[in-house]
Motif scaffolding. Structure first.
Motif, PDB file in Angstrom:
ATOM      1  N   THR A  12       0.838  -1.203   0.000  1.00 49.93           N
ATOM      2  CA  THR A  12       0.000   0.000   0.000  1.00 49.93           C
ATOM      3  C   THR A  12       0.871   1.251   0.000  1.00 49.93           C
ATOM      4  OG1 THR A  12      -1.784  -1.159   1.134  1.00 49.93           O
ATOM      5  CG2 THR A  12      -1.819   1.242   1.257  1.00 49.93           C
ATOM      6  N   HIS A  13       1.956   1.210   0.764  1.00 50.85           N
ATOM      7  CA  HIS A  13       2.891   2.343   0.801  1.00 50.85           C
ATOM      8  C   HIS A  13       3.474   2.594  -0.596  1.00 50.85           C
ATOM      9  CE1 HIS A  13       5.808   5.120   2.498  1.00 50.85           C
ATOM     10  NE2 HIS A  13       6.751   4.473   1.848  1.00 50.85           N
ATOM     11  N   GLU A  14       3.825   1.536  -1.307  1.00 51.07           N
ATOM     12  CA  GLU A  14       4.357   1.687  -2.662  1.00 51.07           C
ATOM     13  C   GLU A  14       3.318   2.288  -3.600  1.00 51.07           C
ATOM     14  OE1 GLU A  14       6.461  -1.632  -4.434  1.00 51.07           O
ATOM     15  OE2 GLU A  14       6.999  -2.351  -2.443  1.00 51.07           O
ATOM     16  N   LEU A  15       2.070   1.834  -3.500  1.00 52.94           N
ATOM     17  CA  LEU A  15       0.999   2.381  -4.340  1.00 52.94           C
ATOM     18  C   LEU A  15       0.792   3.871  -4.075  1.00 52.94           C
ATOM     19  CD1 LEU A  15      -1.756  -0.385  -4.137  1.00 52.94           C
ATOM     20  CD2 LEU A  15      -0.519   0.343  -6.183  1.00 52.94           C
ATOM     21  N   ARG A  16       0.793   4.253  -2.800  1.00 47.19           N
ATOM     22  CA  ARG A  16       0.552   5.645  -2.412  1.00 47.19           C
ATOM     23  C   ARG A  16       1.663   6.572  -2.880  1.00 47.19           C
ATOM     24  NH1 ARG A  16      -1.933   8.102   1.242  1.00 47.19           N
ATOM     25  NH2 ARG A  16      -0.108   8.791   2.360  1.00 47.19           N
ATOM     26  N   ARG A  17       2.884   6.086  -2.908  1.00 46.25           N
ATOM     27  CA  ARG A  17       4.025   6.940  -3.241  1.00 46.25           C
ATOM     28  C   ARG A  17       3.827   7.645  -4.581  1.00 46.25           C
ATOM     29  NH1 ARG A  17       9.186   3.764  -2.945  1.00 46.25           N
ATOM     30  NH2 ARG A  17       8.545   3.679  -0.781  1.00 46.25           N
ATOM     31  N   GLY A  18       3.417   6.926  -5.596  1.00 41.06           N
ATOM     32  CA  GLY A  18       3.214   7.529  -6.907  1.00 41.06           C
ATOM     33  C   GLY A  18       2.011   8.439  -6.972  1.00 41.06           C
ATOM     34  N   THR A  19       0.972   8.101  -6.225  1.00 37.89           N
ATOM     35  CA  THR A  19      -0.244   8.906  -6.283  1.00 37.89           C
ATOM     36  C   THR A  19      -0.088  10.224  -5.532  1.00 37.89           C
ATOM     37  OG1 THR A  19      -1.216   7.801  -4.362  1.00 37.89           O
ATOM     38  CG2 THR A  19      -1.709   6.875  -6.520  1.00 37.89           C
ATOM     39  N   LEU A  20       0.829  10.286  -4.587  1.00 35.89           N
ATOM     40  CA  LEU A  20       1.026  11.530  -3.833  1.00 35.89           C
ATOM     41  C   LEU A  20       1.457  12.685  -4.726  1.00 35.89           C
ATOM     42  CD1 LEU A  20       2.686  10.337  -0.508  1.00 35.89           C
ATOM     43  CD2 LEU A  20       0.383  11.254  -0.827  1.00 35.89           C
ATOM     44  N   ILE A  21       2.251  12.389  -5.735  1.00 36.02           N
ATOM     45  CA  ILE A  21       2.711  13.448  -6.640  1.00 36.02           C
ATOM     46  C   ILE A  21       1.517  14.100  -7.326  1.00 36.02           C
ATOM     47  CG2 ILE A  21       4.017  13.939  -8.755  1.00 36.02           C
ATOM     48  CD1 ILE A  21       5.965  11.696  -7.826  1.00 36.02           C
ATOM     49  N   ILE A  22       0.620  13.286  -7.863  1.00 37.81           N
ATOM     50  CA  ILE A  22      -0.564  13.834  -8.521  1.00 37.81           C
ATOM     51  C   ILE A  22      -1.414  14.600  -7.506  1.00 37.81           C
ATOM     52  CG2 ILE A  22      -2.716  13.277  -9.728  1.00 37.81           C
ATOM     53  CD1 ILE A  22      -1.248  10.904 -10.977  1.00 37.81           C
ATOM     54  N   GLY A  23      -1.559  14.050  -6.315  1.00 37.53           N
ATOM     55  CA  GLY A  23      -2.338  14.710  -5.272  1.00 37.53           C
ATOM     56  C   GLY A  23      -1.779  16.071  -4.914  1.00 37.53           C
ATOM     57  N   VAL A  24      -0.478  16.154  -4.750  1.00 39.78           N
ATOM     58  CA  VAL A  24       0.166  17.431  -4.404  1.00 39.78           C
ATOM     59  C   VAL A  24       0.016  18.425  -5.552  1.00 39.78           C
ATOM     60  CG1 VAL A  24       2.412  18.528  -3.981  1.00 39.78           C
ATOM     61  CG2 VAL A  24       1.752  16.485  -2.688  1.00 39.78           C
ATOM     62  N   LEU A  25       0.328  17.991  -6.768  1.00 44.79           N
ATOM     63  CA  LEU A  25       0.223  18.895  -7.912  1.00 44.79           C
ATOM     64  C   LEU A  25      -1.208  19.404  -8.088  1.00 44.79           C
ATOM     65  CD1 LEU A  25       2.469  17.079 -10.571  1.00 44.79           C
ATOM     66  CD2 LEU A  25       3.072  19.057  -9.155  1.00 44.79           C
ATOM     67  N   SER A  26      -2.180  18.565  -7.779  1.00 45.59           N
ATOM     68  CA  SER A  26      -3.582  18.946  -7.972  1.00 45.59           C
ATOM     69  C   SER A  26      -4.007  20.117  -7.090  1.00 45.59           C
ATOM     70  CB  SER A  26      -4.495  17.749  -7.690  1.00 45.59           C
ATOM     71  OG  SER A  26      -4.611  17.500  -6.301  1.00 45.59           O
TER      72      SER A  26
END
Length: 111
Positions: A12-26
């Protein structure tokens, strides 16, 4: 013996790592400082540790996806981050990739 919960937590930590970038940029179409960004993301269900956020912001700035500016008008100076023009373009393309990826994954995991 394999601890299933540890395995799930790690993946789950690995999955979240990539999605955080999109979340922050959004959330950076308007200027935000670190703590405000943590609060906004948490309100929207995305938990991010400041120890993870600040290095990510610095990396995105170094990649020229973000611009920053110090506000020294308050008693405590704050560094505000904002999407650069390149950051806007990258964010838009990442959203397209995200939608394509989630559509493909949904077709794979539907039971």
């Amino acid at each position: 013996m394999v601890n299933i919960q540890e395995t799930i937590n790690g993946l789950t930590h690995e999955l979240r790592r990539g999605t955080l970038i999109i979340g922050v940029l959004s959330q950076l179409s308007e200027p935000q400082y670190g703590y405000s960004l943590v609060s906004i993301l948490e309100e929207k269900g995305i938990s991010i540790d400041p120890g993870t956020l600040y290095p990510l912001l610095r990396r995105l700035e170094k990649q020229e996806l973000l611009e920053s500016q110090w506000d020294t008008n308050e008693s405590r100076p704050r560094k505000y981050y904002l999407l650069s023009q390149t950051g806007k373009e990258v964010y838009e393309q990442l959203c397209v990739e995200w939608k394509n990826l989630t559509q493909s994954m949904n077709s794979l995991i539907e039971l």
